[in-house]
Write a protein that holds these residues in place. Structure first.
Motif, PDB file in Angstrom:
ATOM      1  N   ALA A 202       0.834  -1.214   0.000  1.00  0.00           N
ATOM      2  CA  ALA A 202       0.000   0.000   0.000  1.00  0.00           C
ATOM      3  C   ALA A 202       0.864   1.259   0.000  1.00  0.00           C
ATOM      4  O   ALA A 202       0.612   2.194  -0.774  1.00  0.00           O
ATOM      5  CB  ALA A 202      -0.925  -0.014   1.217  1.00  0.00           C
ATOM      6  N   SER A 205       2.755   1.596  -3.373  1.00  0.00           N
ATOM      7  CA  SER A 205       1.836   1.999  -4.450  1.00  0.00           C
ATOM      8  C   SER A 205       1.494   3.482  -4.336  1.00  0.00           C
ATOM      9  O   SER A 205       1.434   4.192  -5.346  1.00  0.00           O
ATOM     10  CB  SER A 205       0.556   1.165  -4.389  1.00  0.00           C
ATOM     11  N   TRP A 206       1.278   3.946  -3.111  1.00  0.00           N
ATOM     12  CA  TRP A 206       0.993   5.370  -2.901  1.00  0.00           C
ATOM     13  C   TRP A 206       2.176   6.227  -3.334  1.00  0.00           C
ATOM     14  O   TRP A 206       1.996   7.244  -4.022  1.00  0.00           O
ATOM     15  CB  TRP A 206       0.669   5.615  -1.425  1.00  0.00           C
ATOM     16  N   ARG A 210       1.133   8.408  -6.417  1.00  0.00           N
ATOM     17  CA  ARG A 210       0.519   9.626  -5.891  1.00  0.00           C
ATOM     18  C   ARG A 210       1.510  10.689  -5.416  1.00  0.00           C
ATOM     19  O   ARG A 210       1.094  11.735  -4.936  1.00  0.00           O
ATOM     20  CB  ARG A 210      -0.399   9.258  -4.705  1.00  0.00           C
ATOM     21  N   THR A 211       2.800  10.443  -5.531  1.00  0.00           N
ATOM     22  CA  THR A 211       3.773  11.415  -5.023  1.00  0.00           C
ATOM     23  C   THR A 211       4.763  11.824  -6.109  1.00  0.00           C
ATOM     24  O   THR A 211       4.938  11.136  -7.117  1.00  0.00           O
ATOM     25  CB  THR A 211       4.554  10.852  -3.819  1.00  0.00           C
TER      26      THR A 211
END
Length: 346
Positions: A202, A205-206, A210-211
């Motif tokens: 998790a 993947s973030w 997402r970054t």
């Protein structure tokens, strides 16, 4: 009529776009392979679908998956680490011997091990960026040094090739609960490493999706020179990726120690290839710039299903490496085909 035609064109466009997005997913090939392997063992092994058997499969997968996640991120960044397997053992040895020699709370050894393991990761990344040597050479050197240090220091300090027991030391029950406990969920035993594995997938993947750091990883793996030209901190990204592998090695090492309470200094050799295989099966390219954390998890799950499924089906375990190699080749070919189809559909 015109509105109807336009609507049909729009619908076809949306379907085509959805198909392209699906085909471009790096984990698609591994998911197809995982479903196929699951069906095979569900039919071939009577006990494979039992909750306890699936828990065993997930545990075997998690011990690989905890390392496959950071190894996948490193490969997406265009590098790989041949020292990852023995670094797991080094982490466990440092934790055990520090606690035993200092007669301290085992959490002291755990903390020292974390710092030392991260330092090895930083060393790999720093040496790579400073010398511009291939990661194969840098991490092969680290692999050989750690292999020698593991054996040499264990014999020097403990007089044998294994560490002394620390099961009776202060803090051991709490550390065991964090790194090696078994939880009961719905009457089924679930190892805590499965939770560590899910959490790492998790978080990775973030980071990747997402970054800004995730964009840097993909850019560095795709073309390091072009990434550097647009301001991406290539050196820092690579060092951070190697330290991520070290963090995974620390978690795995503590699980190894607190599961068995002693550590054999020669363990871990060869496991680095398993981590790389799991990442490649999951869609990571050796050349970098492509892959996902979820794909590495599916690759680890394939490994777990195959290793335990052969046992449940009562097949000759001598064939395991053959199946592993076949899965690697098939997954690589399928990923290559999927990427070609996705590129042709653009």
């Amino acid at each position: 009529m015109s509105a109807t035609t336009d609507g049909m064109h729009e619908e076809r466009f949306l379907q085509s776009a959805s198909a392209r997005r699906l085909l471009s997913r790096p984990e698609l090939g591994s998911v197809v392979g995982a479903v196929a392997v699951f069906v095979v063992f569900a039919l071939a092994a009577d006990g494979f679908l039992r909750a306890s058997s699936l828990s065993t499969v997930l545990y075997a997968s998690s011990t690989i998956g905890i390392m496959a996640v950071p190894v996948a991120l490193l490969m997406i960044g265009g590098e790989f680490d041949l020292s990852a397997g023995v670094l797991v053992t080094s982490s466990a040895l440092i934790s055990s011997m520090t606690s035993y020699q200092l007669t301290a709370n085992v959490w002291v050894g755990v903390g020292v091990s974390l710092l030392a393991t991260l330092a090895v990761g930083a060393f790999n990344g720093f040496l790579l960026t400073r010398t511009r040597l291939p990661s194969f050479i840098v991490t092969l050197g680290t692999f050989l040094m750690l292999t020698g240090l593991n054996l040499g220091f264990t014999k020097l300090i403990d007089g044998t090739v294994s560490t002394k027991t620390i099961a009776d030391m202060e803090g051991f029950p709490a550390a065991h609960a964090v790194f090696a406990s078994t939880l009961t969920v719905g009457g089924v035993d679930v190892k805590v490493t499965i939770l560590w594995w899910i959490a790492l997938v998790a978080v990775a993947s973030w980071i990747l999706l997402r970054t800004r750091a995730g964009n840097w990883i993909l850019a560095v793996g795709g073309n390091a020179d072009a990434a550097r030209a647009v301001g991406v901190p290539v050196a820092r990204t690579r060092v951070a990726l190697y330290m991520g592998v070290a963090l995974g090695a620390w978690i795995s090492g503590q699980h190894l120690l607190f599961s068995y309470d002693v550590v054999q200094s020669g363990e871990g050799v060869g496991n680095e290839l398993i981590y790389i295989i799991a990442a490649v099966i999951g869609g990571c390219l050796i050349t970098g710039g492509h892959g996902s954390a979820v794909g590495s998890a599916v690759g680890a799950l394939l490994f777990g299903m195959t290793s335990k499924g052969i046992v449940f089906a009562e097949w000759n375990p001598d064939w395991f490496k053959f199946f592993l190699g076949a899965m690697l080749l098939l997954a690589t070919l399928l990923n290559h085909w999927v990427r070609k189809r996705a590129e042709a559909a653009k």
